[in-house]
Design an enzyme around this catalytic site. Structure first.
Site, PDB file in Angstrom:
ATOM      1  N   LYS A  38      13.939   8.053  15.034  1.00 57.04           N
ATOM      2  CA  LYS A  38      13.463   7.341  13.847  1.00 57.04           C
ATOM      3  C   LYS A  38      14.455   7.535  12.714  1.00 57.04           C
ATOM      4  CE  LYS A  38       9.357   6.909  10.870  1.00 57.04           C
ATOM      5  NZ  LYS A  38       7.976   7.405  10.661  1.00 57.04           N
ATOM      6  N   MET A  72       9.172   1.651   7.130  1.00 55.57           N
ATOM      7  CA  MET A  72       9.949   2.760   6.589  1.00 55.57           C
ATOM      8  C   MET A  72      11.327   2.849   7.209  1.00 55.57           C
ATOM      9  SD  MET A  72       7.273   5.868   6.169  1.00 55.57           S
ATOM     10  CE  MET A  72       7.226   6.135   7.924  1.00 55.57           C
ATOM     11  N   GLY A  73      11.454   2.446   8.453  1.00 53.49           N
ATOM     12  CA  GLY A  73      12.739   2.597   9.105  1.00 53.49           C
ATOM     13  C   GLY A  73      12.769   1.898  10.437  1.00 53.49           C
ATOM     14  N   VAL A  77      13.182   2.516  14.793  1.00 55.28           N
ATOM     15  CA  VAL A  77      13.015   3.493  15.862  1.00 55.28           C
ATOM     16  C   VAL A  77      13.826   3.046  17.069  1.00 55.28           C
ATOM     17  CG1 VAL A  77      11.374   4.707  17.331  1.00 55.28           C
ATOM     18  CG2 VAL A  77      10.700   4.019  15.027  1.00 55.28           C
ATOM     19  N   ASP A 125      -4.700   8.400   8.144  1.00 62.58           N
ATOM     20  CA  ASP A 125      -4.253   7.023   8.403  1.00 62.58           C
ATOM     21  C   ASP A 125      -4.394   6.689   9.885  1.00 62.58           C
ATOM     22  OD1 ASP A 125      -3.346   4.533   7.655  1.00 62.58           O
ATOM     23  OD2 ASP A 125      -1.217   5.064   7.828  1.00 62.58           O
TER      24      ASP A 125
END
Length: 440
Positions: A18, A1-2, A4, A112
């Protein structure tokens, strides 16, 4: 997603920053999920997860700052050093159970839980990543979400969810940490089929631990224990020293944050480039940014007023929030300013000698040019061209086209005087500079 990044709050406390990839930031549904993740993480006690310090899901790109956990993920520790011993497994299980208890008391289902979402700190595990967490009253949604191999039967079959779905994942995670795969390995469809229709194989687990994991992997959610029951069965009587194997503890020690004075003073490019928080890692210690700075690649002060600093859930330790309309400008700093090193005595002496030599080289020819120019001025009256007189006289004897001796003398005299004055000025400047360098 990205990505950090490791960062510091204005007060110097370590945080993880993040930053969401731009390809996701343009997706409204992703922004909604990211906002939900922030809200869910804020509800859980920071003792059990990486507490949210600050965030802005509406920024471009969205970002979130959480408490820094000095330690690897469970997935990385197992990949590098293999299964954990029974004593470590019990402490690990108790810590995760305590975290799940806090998550469920906050009215959430994580959905999750897996090794990559568990960080190993010196004081115990932390559960992170609430990207697909759901409130208990919204758990009727049947959309499948989770990670293959760590999903409960009710997730795979699309049934309504309860917090017991996290307990099933807990059993799979604890067995995984022991080096056991209760439903084997293989392609996702085969693995999912075995989770729904077959009983787990727990051979290789210590008897007491195997019995606990077996109850967690019950097909019926109501037959599974609660986090409080797991905590009671797994919690050690006394926890002294490191709870992790020595090689994993070394990983934690190596990942511990440096003091601000030891940090490299650089700006992360496009955080993290930014938050330089492309496969996301829990921490990238080499990059240093300030908490709340979505893009410390620029050094322009933020226009928004300072926000409160926040320690985990406490509203008294929140770093300043960046201006949402200008997210690409923020500060990237770490540590106090570095003082300029004073020049040594040898450096001053060397510069004095060089300047003195240059002054002599310029002054001597300049004085000579002045003397010669003045002398030619006298010779002009008497006739002849000093220095160039022989050549001028020879040219005059050769024919009528040669320049007159008087013009020759006048030209030479003016040029020599001009060069002499210019050189004298430069030489004096060099001499003064050398004198200043010599002074302490």
């Amino acid at each position: 997603m990205g990505e950090v990044f490791f960062g510091l709050t204005p007060g110097g406390r370590p945080v993880a920053v993040k930053l969401i990839h731009q390809v996701h930031a343009t997706n409204p549904e992703f922004r909604r999920r990211f906002r939900s993740e922030i809200e869910a993480a804020r509800k859980v006690n920071g003792l059990h997860t990486a507490g949210v310090v600050d965030a802005d899901p509406a920024a471009d790109p969205p970002w979130m700052v959480t408490a820094f956990i000095a330690g690897p993920s469970l997935e990385r520790a197992l990949a590098e050093h293999g299964p954990f011993p029974d004593a470590t497994l019990r402490v690990l299980g108790a810590g995760i159970a305590e975290a799940l208890e806090a998550i469920h008391e906050a009215g959430l289902i994580h959905r999750d839980l897996k090794p990559s979402n568990i960080l190993l700190g010196a004081d115990g595990p932390r559960v992170i990543d609430f990207g697909i967490a759901r409130a208990t009253d919204a758990s009727q949604a049947t959309a499948m979400a989770g990670t293959p191999g760590f999903m409960s039967p009710e997730i795979l079959t699309g049934e309504s969810l309860t917090p017991a779905a996290d307990i099933f994942a807990f059993g799979l995670v604890l067995a995984h940490a022991a080096g056991v795969r209760p439903f084997g390995e293989g392609p996702q469809p085969a693995l999912s089929y075995r989770i729904v229709h077959q009983e787990p194989s727990l051979a290789g687990l210590e008897h007491g631990l195997g019995e606990i994991i077996g109850r967690c992997l019950a097909k019926s959610p109501t037959a599974r224990p609660t986090p409080a029951q797991l905590l009671q069965e797994l919690a050690p009587s006394i926890l002294g020293g490191s709870w992790l194997p020595a090689p994993v503890q070394t990983m934690i020690d190596q990942q511990a944050p440096k003091m601000p004075s030891e940090m490299p003073r650089n700006s992360a490019d496009a955080v993290a480039g930014s938050p330089a928080l492309a496969s996301p890692a829990p921490v990238v210690p080499e990059r240093v940014v300030e908490a709340g700075s979505p893009n410390p690649g620029h050094a322009e002060p933020r226009k928004s007023p300072p926000a409160r600093a926040e320690s985990r859930k406490s509203p008294s330790a929140r770093p300043r929030k960046p201006a949402p309309k200008n997210p690409q400008r923020a500060r990237g700093t770490a540590g106090p300013p570095v003082a300029q090193r004073p020049q040594s005595g040898q450096g001053k002496e060397w510069r004095f000698r060089v300047l003195s030599l240059l002054a002599i080289v310029v002054l001597v020819p300049s004085l000579a040019m002045l003397v010669l120019g003045a002398a030619e001025g006298v010779q002009q009256v008497q006739g002849g061209c000093s220095l160039f007189a022989a050549r001028a006289n020879a040219a005059e004897a050769a024919g009528p086209t040669a320049p007159p001796l008087a013009a020759c003398a006048e030209s030479n005299s003016a040029a020599e005087i001009l060069l002499g004055v210019l050189g004298l000025g430069i030489g004096v400047s060099l001499a003064v500079g050398a004198r200043n360098r010599r002074q302490p």
